[in-house]
Design an enzyme around this catalytic site. Structure first.
Site, PDB file in Angstrom:
ATOM      1  CG  ASP A 269      44.191  28.484  17.499  1.00 22.88           C
ATOM      2  OD1 ASP A 269      43.394  27.821  18.179  1.00 22.88           O
ATOM      3  OD2 ASP A 269      44.241  29.736  17.559  1.00 22.88           O
TER       4      ASP A 269
ATOM      5  CB  THR B 206      40.886  34.042  21.648  1.00 26.08           C
ATOM      6  OG1 THR B 206      40.285  33.170  20.687  1.00 26.08           O
ATOM      7  CG2 THR B 206      40.502  35.477  21.339  1.00 26.08           C
TER       8      THR B 206
ATOM      9  CB  VAL C 186      40.894  29.485   9.270  1.00 24.90           C
ATOM     10  CG1 VAL C 186      41.740  28.408   9.908  1.00 24.90           C
ATOM     11  CG2 VAL C 186      39.945  30.100  10.268  1.00 24.90           C
TER      12      VAL C 186
ATOM     13  CB  ILE D 241      42.950  26.015   4.719  1.00 25.16           C
ATOM     14  CG1 ILE D 241      42.258  27.072   5.598  1.00 25.16           C
ATOM     15  CG2 ILE D 241      43.602  24.938   5.567  1.00 25.16           C
ATOM     16  CD1 ILE D 241      41.019  26.553   6.341  1.00 25.16           C
TER      17      ILE D 241
ATOM     18  N   GLY E  87      35.524  25.001   1.728  1.00 20.22           N
ATOM     19  CA  GLY E  87      36.237  24.765   0.468  1.00 20.22           C
ATOM     20  C   GLY E  87      37.223  23.611   0.623  1.00 20.22           C
TER      21      GLY E  87
ATOM     22  CE1 TYR F 266      31.217  33.640  18.364  1.00 16.23           C
ATOM     23  CE2 TYR F 266      29.292  33.738  19.798  1.00 16.23           C
ATOM     24  CZ  TYR F 266      30.373  33.039  19.292  1.00 16.23           C
ATOM     25  OH  TYR F 266      30.607  31.744  19.704  1.00 16.23           O
TER      26      TYR F 266
ATOM     27  CE  LYS G  35      30.871  30.866  15.933  1.00 16.63           C
ATOM     28  NZ  LYS G  35      31.776  29.770  15.548  1.00 16.63           N
TER      29      LYS G  35
ATOM     30  CE1 TYR H 110      30.391  26.958  -0.001  1.00 18.38           C
ATOM     31  CE2 TYR H 110      31.814  25.066  -0.411  1.00 18.38           C
ATOM     32  CZ  TYR H 110      31.565  26.425  -0.526  1.00 18.38           C
ATOM     33  OH  TYR H 110      32.463  27.236  -1.167  1.00 18.38           O
TER      34      TYR H 110
ATOM     35  NE  ARG I  76      33.870  32.501  27.171  1.00 18.49           N
ATOM     36  CZ  ARG I  76      34.128  31.623  26.222  1.00 18.49           C
ATOM     37  NH1 ARG I  76      33.158  31.182  25.445  1.00 18.49           N
ATOM     38  NH2 ARG I  76      35.345  31.171  26.035  1.00 18.49           N
TER      39      ARG I  76
HETATM   40  N1  UDP Z   1      28.395  38.569  33.591  1.00 15.03           N
HETATM   41  C1  UDP Z   1      28.478  39.155  34.834  1.00 15.03           C
HETATM   42  N2  UDP Z   1      29.707  39.438  35.329  1.00 15.03           N
HETATM   43  C2  UDP Z   1      30.857  39.155  34.669  1.00 15.03           C
HETATM   44  C3  UDP Z   1      30.777  38.548  33.388  1.00 15.03           C
HETATM   45  C4  UDP Z   1      29.526  38.276  32.878  1.00 15.03           C
HETATM   46  O1  UDP Z   1      27.457  39.431  35.486  1.00 15.03           O
HETATM   47  O2  UDP Z   1      31.941  39.446  35.208  1.00 15.03           O
HETATM   48  C5  UDP Z   1      27.063  38.227  33.050  1.00 15.03           C
HETATM   49  C6  UDP Z   1      26.774  38.749  31.654  1.00 15.03           C
HETATM   50  O3  UDP Z   1      26.238  40.040  31.694  1.00 15.03           O
HETATM   51  C7  UDP Z   1      25.776  37.717  31.143  1.00 15.03           C
HETATM   52  C8  UDP Z   1      26.193  36.426  31.845  1.00 15.03           C
HETATM   53  O4  UDP Z   1      26.986  36.819  32.949  1.00 15.03           O
HETATM   54  O5  UDP Z   1      24.476  38.040  31.524  1.00 15.03           O
HETATM   55  C9  UDP Z   1      26.992  35.470  30.970  1.00 15.03           C
HETATM   56  O6  UDP Z   1      28.013  36.230  30.350  1.00 15.03           O
HETATM   57  P1  UDP Z   1      29.196  35.592  29.540  1.00 15.03           P
HETATM   58  O7  UDP Z   1      30.139  36.704  29.211  1.00 15.03           O
HETATM   59  O8  UDP Z   1      29.750  34.443  30.296  1.00 15.03           O
HETATM   60  O9  UDP Z   1      28.588  35.010  28.207  1.00 15.03           O
HETATM   61  P2  UDP Z   1      27.213  35.167  27.380  1.00 15.03           P
HETATM   62  O10 UDP Z   1      26.350  34.079  27.869  1.00 15.03           O
HETATM   63  O11 UDP Z   1      26.613  36.526  27.656  1.00 15.03           O
HETATM   64  O12 UDP Z   1      27.645  35.024  25.984  1.00 15.03           O
END
Ligand code: UDP
Length: 310
Positions: free
Chosen positions: A32, A36, A58, A62, A103, A146, A150, A160, A187
């Site tokens: 790590d 984050t 990473v 590695i 790899g 992101y 992914k 691979y 989140r």
């Molecule tokens: N959200 C919110 N208030 C917050 C943080 C997130 O209303 O303080 C909403 C965000 O707009 C999304 C949902 O909650 O619609 C989930 O957001 P999160 O950041 O958890 O992850 P996501 O599922 O969007 O990747």
């Protein structure tokens, strides 16, 4: 006993996976760069002779001087505020980082598991989302760093598998919550719980009618462990198919925490998916897996964790 090398092992999901693999008797090498992730998450494992931590980014090659049975690639910023703050690192860990991890698996003749995401479906036009849905992603929007990293990670993993015959797995992880999420994670669940416990207003983005479906961490880990040993190479969704709107979630957290907090509406971030819910028929069929922990129960456990760290 074979070793597992886990990238992103000091993160939220990574540290729970380290813990479970140690409990299964594995030797665990945790990589790590702590961008984050947090050393605190793995502190209890450091005294275990089967556990080893290496601070390493990473996206750089590695090198490991021992046999490895399994490479699990979990390193990446995963919260929208993190990957919007670290856009280039996010693109690099999904592309260069996945290339390096593959790899290593190739050199060690190891199995490989990629942590992918429901974000590969973008702002989905199909609901719920089955693995066969190709998604609706804005490559150049703020979340594109992101989503596309992914999607690239999935593509190179399949390449691979097809070209070098690496024994690969891909898990598409939907919203997951639980202990060891950071206070400043950004989140929705950590935000709402922190706000409710400190009597701050809960920040609902938009009108709050967007939906998510939240899986408790122990259920997710069980699904990953089952997938590790399954002879299945295409992506598998893991998540909890119980859908809730953001506004309902805010009210539920206020109610469970008995908080005096009010709700405050804030602008909806660009490209925020309107709906998200996994179709888990495939995981049910091939892994005989489905989530067990009820949402209120998981929330209560998560709330007690946040009470301790606040
Ligand atoms: N959200 C919110 N208030 C917050 C943080 C997130 O209303 O303080 C909403 C965000 O707009 C999304 C949902 O909650 O619609 C989930 O957001 P999160 O950041 O958890 O992850 P996501 O599922 O969007 O990747």
């Amino acid at each position: 006993m074979g070793s597992c090398l886990l990238t992103g092992g000091a993160g939220f999901i990574g540290s729970h996976l380290c813990e479970r693999l140690l409990a299964e008797g594995k030797r665990v090498i945790c990589l790590d760069n702590l961008s984050t992730g947090n050393l605190k998450n793995i502190e209890p494992f450091l005294k275990n002779p089967r556990f080893c931590f290496i601070q390493h980014d990473v996206t750089k090659p590695i090198e490991i001087n021992e046999d490895i049975e399994y490479v699990l690639h979990f390193a990446s910023p995963a919260s929208p505020i993190d990957y919007i703050k670290l856009p280039i690192q996010t693109l690099k860990v999904g592309s260069l980082g996945t290339h390096n991890a593959l790899g290593l698996a190739k050199a060690k003749k190891a199995k490989f598991l990629l942590a992918s995401t429901s974000e590969v479906y973008g702002d989905p036009l199909v609901h719920p989302q089955p693995e066969t849905y190709w998604g609706n992603v804005n490559a150049i929007g703020p979340r594109g760093v992101y989503d596309e990293s992914k999607r690239f990670a999935e593509a190179i993993t399949m390449a691979y598998h097809r070209v070098h015959k690496i024994d690969t797995r891909i898990v598409r992880i939907f919203n997951t919550y639980g202990e060891r999420m950071r206070r400043e994670d950004g989140r929705v669940i950590p935000n709402f719980i922190t706000q409710a416990l400190t009597n701050q207003p809960l920040t609902v983005y938009g009108a709050g009618n967007q939906t998510r479906s939240f899986c408790y961490i122990s259920d997710l880990i069980e699904g990953i462990i089952r997938l590790m040993d399954e002879d299945y190479h295409l992506p598998v969704n893991l998540g909890n198919p119980t859908e809730i709107s953001v506004i309902e979630l805010a009210k539920l957290i206020i109610q469970i925490t008995e908080s005096k907090s009010k709700i405050e509406f804030k602008p909806l971030p660009q490209d925020d998916p309107k709906k998200r819910m996994p179709d888990i028929s495939l995981a049910k069929k091939i892994l005989n897996w489905e989530p067990k922990v009820k949402f209120e129960e998981g929330l209560k456990r998560t709330i007690s964790w946040f009470r301790q760290i606040l």
